[in-house]
Every structure is written in C-alpha cells, then in structure tokens.
Write a protein that holds these residues in place. Structure first.
Motif, PDB file in Angstrom:
ATOM      1  N   LYS A 177       0.833  -1.198   0.000  1.00  0.00           N
ATOM      2  CA  LYS A 177       0.000   0.000   0.000  1.00  0.00           C
ATOM      3  C   LYS A 177       0.873   1.257   0.000  1.00  0.00           C
ATOM      4  O   LYS A 177       0.620   2.215  -0.749  1.00  0.00           O
ATOM      5  N   ALA A 178       1.931   1.244   0.834  1.00  0.00           N
ATOM      6  CA  ALA A 178       2.833   2.396   0.904  1.00  0.00           C
ATOM      7  C   ALA A 178       3.577   2.598  -0.415  1.00  0.00           C
ATOM      8  O   ALA A 178       3.804   3.734  -0.850  1.00  0.00           O
ATOM      9  N   ILE A 179       3.945   1.511  -1.062  1.00  0.00           N
ATOM     10  CA  ILE A 179       4.641   1.602  -2.350  1.00  0.00           C
ATOM     11  C   ILE A 179       3.710   2.151  -3.427  1.00  0.00           C
ATOM     12  O   ILE A 179       4.109   2.973  -4.260  1.00  0.00           O
ATOM     13  N   ALA A 180       2.470   1.706  -3.414  1.00  0.00           N
ATOM     14  CA  ALA A 180       1.483   2.207  -4.384  1.00  0.00           C
ATOM     15  C   ALA A 180       1.276   3.713  -4.216  1.00  0.00           C
ATOM     16  O   ALA A 180       1.128   4.442  -5.198  1.00  0.00           O
ATOM     17  N   VAL A 219      13.977  -0.238  -0.788  1.00  0.00           N
ATOM     18  CA  VAL A 219      13.444  -1.307   0.063  1.00  0.00           C
ATOM     19  C   VAL A 219      12.388  -0.707   0.977  1.00  0.00           C
ATOM     20  O   VAL A 219      12.599   0.348   1.581  1.00  0.00           O
ATOM     21  N   MET A 220      11.238  -1.369   1.058  1.00  0.00           N
ATOM     22  CA  MET A 220      10.157  -0.927   1.945  1.00  0.00           C
ATOM     23  C   MET A 220       9.991  -1.964   3.056  1.00  0.00           C
ATOM     24  O   MET A 220       9.951  -3.173   2.793  1.00  0.00           O
ATOM     25  N   LEU A 221       9.901  -1.477   4.298  1.00  0.00           N
ATOM     26  CA  LEU A 221       9.704  -2.344   5.453  1.00  0.00           C
ATOM     27  C   LEU A 221       8.527  -1.837   6.265  1.00  0.00           C
ATOM     28  O   LEU A 221       8.175  -0.650   6.202  1.00  0.00           O
ATOM     29  N   VAL A 270       6.880   1.764   6.689  1.00  0.00           N
ATOM     30  CA  VAL A 270       5.471   2.144   6.798  1.00  0.00           C
ATOM     31  C   VAL A 270       5.238   2.921   8.087  1.00  0.00           C
ATOM     32  O   VAL A 270       4.565   3.947   8.107  1.00  0.00           O
ATOM     33  N   GLU A 271       5.813   2.417   9.190  1.00  0.00           N
ATOM     34  CA  GLU A 271       5.662   3.069  10.487  1.00  0.00           C
ATOM     35  C   GLU A 271       7.031   3.507  10.982  1.00  0.00           C
ATOM     36  O   GLU A 271       7.937   2.678  11.106  1.00  0.00           O
TER      37      GLU A 271
END
Length: 548
Positions: free
Chosen positions: A41-44, A84-86, A117-118
């Motif tokens: 969701k965050a990447i979108a 990179v998304m975590l 994300v957080e």
C-alpha cells in the motif's frame, strides 16, 4: 518523435523490494502477510512497483543468519531494485550496531533508498530531524526487543515446564496447531498424522535391524505415496532428515528446551542445542516406544566412525558455487529448493584427490547423469576462463563496481565484528568503574563515528576491481606464495565468481558479480535444451549473458 512526445515521457517507476520478518509464533508480532500488505500500500502511494518480496519467518532480528535477508543482500548487490520498503526498520535488525551497518551497506554501497510504513526514514526528506528520529527509534526498538526477548524466553520455559512443544516446525508424523489455527476441540500443540506416523514407525523398525543406513531409509520413505503427497513442492527426505528424525525424543512423547545461542559476534549461525537440551514429558501423544528408540540409538552408536574425514579439512576454491546443468535443466517447476542442482566437493581417500559431485541423491532426489569432476581440473578451467576473458565494454564498469563492492562489503562486516568486541570491552570498563563519564562518552563516540564512516581497505591491496579482472592469473599465481595458498585462492574466487555451471565435466557458463554471465561456446557436448535451460535460469535472475 516530436519534441512534445519527448517532454511528455515520464520517469520509470521506482523498483521496490519488500522485506518482512517476525521472530517467533509466541511473540505478538504482525504477520508476514500483513507486513507485505501494508508495504504494498505504501509503495502504491509512492507510485512505485514491487519487483521482489523477501521474508524470514520465526527468525530473530538479533541474528544475521537469515535466508531471506541474505537473498535480499545478494539481489541488492546485483542492482535488481532501487529501494526497500519495510513495515518498521527493526525488521532489518534489532541490534543498533547491526542496523547502522546494514543501512550503510544498503544506502552507500548499493545506492538504495530505505523506507518504512511506520516510523521515520532519512530518505523521506533528507532532513536532520528525520535522520535523528530514525536513529532514536532504532535504540528504542533494541530496548523493546531485549525486553520482549526476556518475556519470550520466560514464556518458552513456561511452555516447556507445562509440557508444550516449543518448536515452529512439527516433526514428521505430527501436525502443529498454532494459536492462529487453534479451536476449542483442537487447542495448540502437536497432533499425530496417523498415515505418516505409520511410515515413521516402520522407518524406526527398519533402522533398528542394523541393515539400513540413513540414506536407504530416506530412499524407502520417499517411495511411499503418503510421503510424496506430503512433500509436494518441498525437498524430498534426505539422510540428514532421517538422522535427526531417528534421534528426536519428541516421538517418545517428550518436549525439550534449550536457550538459543549464536556463533560469532554477528550471530552468523545458531549453535547446536542437541547436547544442551532438557527433556520432560509432553502433552502430546508419542508413537515410538522407548525400547524401539533405544535400539535405534544403539545401532547408531555401533555405526559411528571416529576418524575425521580428510574432506572436512580440505579447502575448495569453488565451494558452494558449482551447479549441475543436468539438474538445472530438469528442475520441477513447483519445487522450492535453493540448493537443487548444487555440486558438493568431497575427498576420495583411495585416490587422494578432491572431486565435485552432484548432491541430488544426497538431498533425496533421483541421481543425475553428471559425472564426477576433479576439483583441480575445475579450478584450472575457471582460472583459464577468467585469465583470457574479454568483458564487453558495456559490462566492464558494471562488473568492476560489483566486484569492488563485494571486496568492500566482506571487509566491512569483518570490521563490524571487531568494533562490536571493542564496544563490549569499553562498556565493561565503564560498568566496572575503570572509565569516567567523559572518557567513556569520548570512546563511544569514536567507535560510533567509525561505524558511520566505515569504508575498509581493499582486499589484498587491490585498489581497483578492473585490475583484478584484467590480471586475474597473476593474482592467482601470487596466492601460491601465501602462508595459506588454498584459503587465499578461495577468497580470490569468492570476490569474482558467483556461480559455475558444469556439464559433462566441463564448464558451460560462469556468472560474475555484477549480473553478468558468459556461456562458453566450446562446450560441444551440451545440448540445446541444456544451454537454453541455463540461459533461462540466468534470465529469471536478471543476469545478462553473452556467448563466446
């Protein structure tokens, strides 16, 4: 093309990788699926695209011995994504020093952006405030994890004393019901799978006769339809699995507990707990009698060989890098086994020589037709290829940078371990009163500054990776003059070669660091099917190939 169409071209979307991890089933952490959902969701929202997802289930953030994390590092080194998304940064590591080092590696060496994300990321706006908050949260996460770890250990001891199974994977013949699947009729714990348990009992009985080896038991179990159905998409049962199964006291109805211990300051691998385990009667039902279990242990003790194999002390330059093309060409599409097709070195005492052989049969698969290849012969082939390899100009810089990063990164992690030991000694001296506050703060700042600016010296005084590639044969010969020539040559190979594909005792293809591979045209025995299979494997890993 018109000027307007050129101006209207948009930048390609940022390629994101997702990394998700949780520690244990007993810790109340967000699931891998939930972490991935929030990351997507965050990447979108950033108009990015997901190109890879890496996960580690039931893996502690205090250890770097994680398969998913290692795969992420390897793919990052090959430039397969931009960011990179975590869910949170503590998914990367709980240890603050580890976290700093990993972020330096990913950001500075691989030029990646890191987002969560957080929490906060300095890559969000490149401001001092977010950079400070990112570091503060890392310290908080470490404190939280230590506290959570203490609670988890206490919970494990409580579960053990209550006769509950503490593992995350059920032994063969059992089904593990976790908290997410538990019902009033079936609370958490181990439940016997009757048809599989019957096969396991027969395996114990066969072994107790003394006429069957671990390998023979594995082959027999893999021939059973119930086992085949159970192992769909998984590696077949092999001799190591049988060895562990035949010594597992869970089958007697017992449960065990032992504190987790790691080797090395970076937690490179878990220490064996076999001799440290305490056992008590469990709540689950055992289905192997004590008499049968003891007879199997007596048989094993009688088969034990105390002489150390020569292969355990021999160093192989291409260890863990050789692949059998026969297996690669015929790998089942639904099989999840990263070691499928690997060739393992072994020492044959009768000939006094080292050889590489396909480990298909050892891992429970049908034996393939690839012949043994002498280790010295394979080394010679690889050195000849590297010594005369002409890398196309469009790939030279890419390969050179990747090799240089490989050199630097290995040294960086080694230096990190050294700094950690120094930090422990400084902390101990402070706690025991040998340092005053000003001295302690000064030394700690110096060490932290080194971590922040860590950029180690080049491997073996090689200042440019291109020089290493251009004069590989000279460096190989120089290794012969070192105190430990075999170890020096192994290290030299490790910073250049990622994979070697072998067919009919000849090298068919080499993969160099930098997502570049060369398929050798002089291997006339390789069929079109074999060559295409290797090329498709390389393409699936985004590796560029050429023919020579």
């Amino acid at each position: 093309m018109t000027t307007n169409s050129i101006l209207s071209k948009t930048e390609p979307p940022i390629r994101f990788a997702i990394y998700a991890r949780y520690s244990t089933d007993m810790q109340n952490e967000i699931s891998l699926e939930e972490q991935e959902k929030y990351c997507r969701k965050a990447i979108a929202e950033r108009s990015g695209t997901v190109v890879a997802v890496y996960t580690d289930a039931a893996k502690s953030g205090w250890s770097l011995d994680r398969e998913g994390f290692s795969k992420l590092r390897t793919d990052a080194e090959h430039g397969r994504f931009d960011a990179v998304m975590l869910w949170k940064f503590d998914r990367l590591a709980r240890n603050p020093e580890h976290s700093v080092m990993i972020k330096i590696l990913l950001r500075n060496e691989y030029r990646l952006k890191l987002y969560c994300v957080e929490g906060f990321s300095e890559d969000d706006d490149d401001s001092p405030y977010t950079a400070m908050m990112e570091q503060l949260l890392a310290v908080f996460y470490a404190f939280y994890s230590k506290n959570l770890s203490t609670d988890a250990k206490r919970a494990k001891v409580g579960r053990f004393e209550g006769g509950k199974f503490n593992g995350s994977i059920a032994p063969l013949g059992y089904e593990l019901v976790t908290t997410t699947k538990a019902t009033l009729e079936h609370p958490t714990g181990l439940y016997v799978m009757l048809r599989i348990a019957a096969v396991v009992r027969l395996a114990f009985r066969r072994y107790a006769t003394g006429r069957y080896s671990d390998t023979k038991i594995a082959e027999w179990m893999n021939s059973k339809k119930d086992i085949q159905k159970l192992r769909i998409g998984k590696q077949p049962i092999n001799k190591e699995m049988v060895r562990d199964m035949l010594q597992n006291k869970v089958y007697l109805g017992l449960v065990s507990h032992a504190d987790t211990q790691y080797s090395g300051s970076l937690g490179e691998g878990k220490k064996s707990s076999r001799k440290r385990k305490a056992w008590v009667m469990g709540q689950h039902q055992g289905f192997i009698s004590e008499d049968l279990f003891n007879r199997c242990q007596e048989v094993r003790a009688g088969m034990s060989v105390t002489v150390k194999s020569a292969s355990t002390t021999r160093i192989y330059a291409l260890h863990d890098r050789v692949y059998c093309t026969q297996c690669i060409a015929n790998k089942p599409a639904d099989l999840l086994d990263d070691n499928y097709g690997k060739m393992r070195p072994s020492f044959i005492k009768r000939t006094g020589k080292g050889w590489y052989q396909c480990i298909a049969r050892v891992r429970g698969y049908d034996k393939c037709s690839e012949r043994l290849i002498a280790a010295n012969d394979l080394d010679h082939q690889v050195v000849e290829i590297l010594s005369h390899l002409v890398i196309p100009e469009e790939f030279r810089e890419q390969v050179g940078c990747a090799v240089q990063n490989r050199i630097d990164n290995e040294s960086s992690f080694k230096r990190l371990a050294e700094i950690e030991e120094v930090i422990k000694r400084v902390d101990l001296r402070w706690e025991e009163g040998f340092l005053n506050k000003d001295e302690y703060v000064k030394k700690r700042r110096q060490l932290q500054q080194e971590l922040d600016n860590l950029h180690p010296a080049d491997y073996d005084q090689i200042t440019e990776a291109e020089d290493l590639l251009t004069n590989f044969n000279a460096y190989w010969e120089t290794c012969a003059t070192q105190v430990k020539p075999d170890e020096a040559r192994k290290q030299l190979i490790e910073v250049v070669v990622e994979k070697v594909f072998v067919h009919d005792s000849q090298v068919l293809a080499l993969v160099l660091y930098g997502s570049f591979a060369v398929i050798l045209g002089e291997n006339k025995t390789a069929s079109t099917q074999i060559v295409n299979a290797v090329q498709n494997t390389l393409l699936s890993e985004s590796i560029s190939t050429i023919f020579t």
